[in-house]
Design a protein around this motif. Structure first.
Motif: not given
Length: 91
Positions: A70-82
């Motif tokens: 499971c890989f995450f990235r930061k979007v709008n100061n929140k980590y989301v699964i991409h």
């Protein structure tokens, strides 16, 4: 898990890769878990660097074990699964 999905998610379920929106990802993950009743999940590795992170673990189900990436990235100061990758293992 649904609350952590990004707007677009790459799903790789047992070697079939698709890029889908959040709702489709939720639906496909629900279908996967409906057919694979979860027994446990163990985190084997995890890491974070700058604006991204990952978790690799073993999912134990009634139908056998799966390796989950499971890989995450930061979007709008929140980590989301991409990206979510789930592969059957022989363990």
């Amino acid at each position: 898990m649904n609350g952590y999905l990004g707007d677009k998610v790459e799903l790789i379920l047992e070697n079939r890769s698709t890029n889908v929106d959040r709702r489709t990802a939720e639906s496909r993950m629900n279908a996967f878990f409906s057919g694979n009743k979860v027994g446990s999940f163990t985190v084997n590795h995890q890491g974070k660097r700058d604006e991204s992170g990952f978790v690799i673990g073993t999912l134990t189900t009634a139908n056998g074990n799966f390796r989950v990436n499971c890989f995450f990235r930061k979007v709008n100061n929140k980590y989301v699964i991409h990206q979510i990758r789930i592969d059957k293992t022989d363990e």
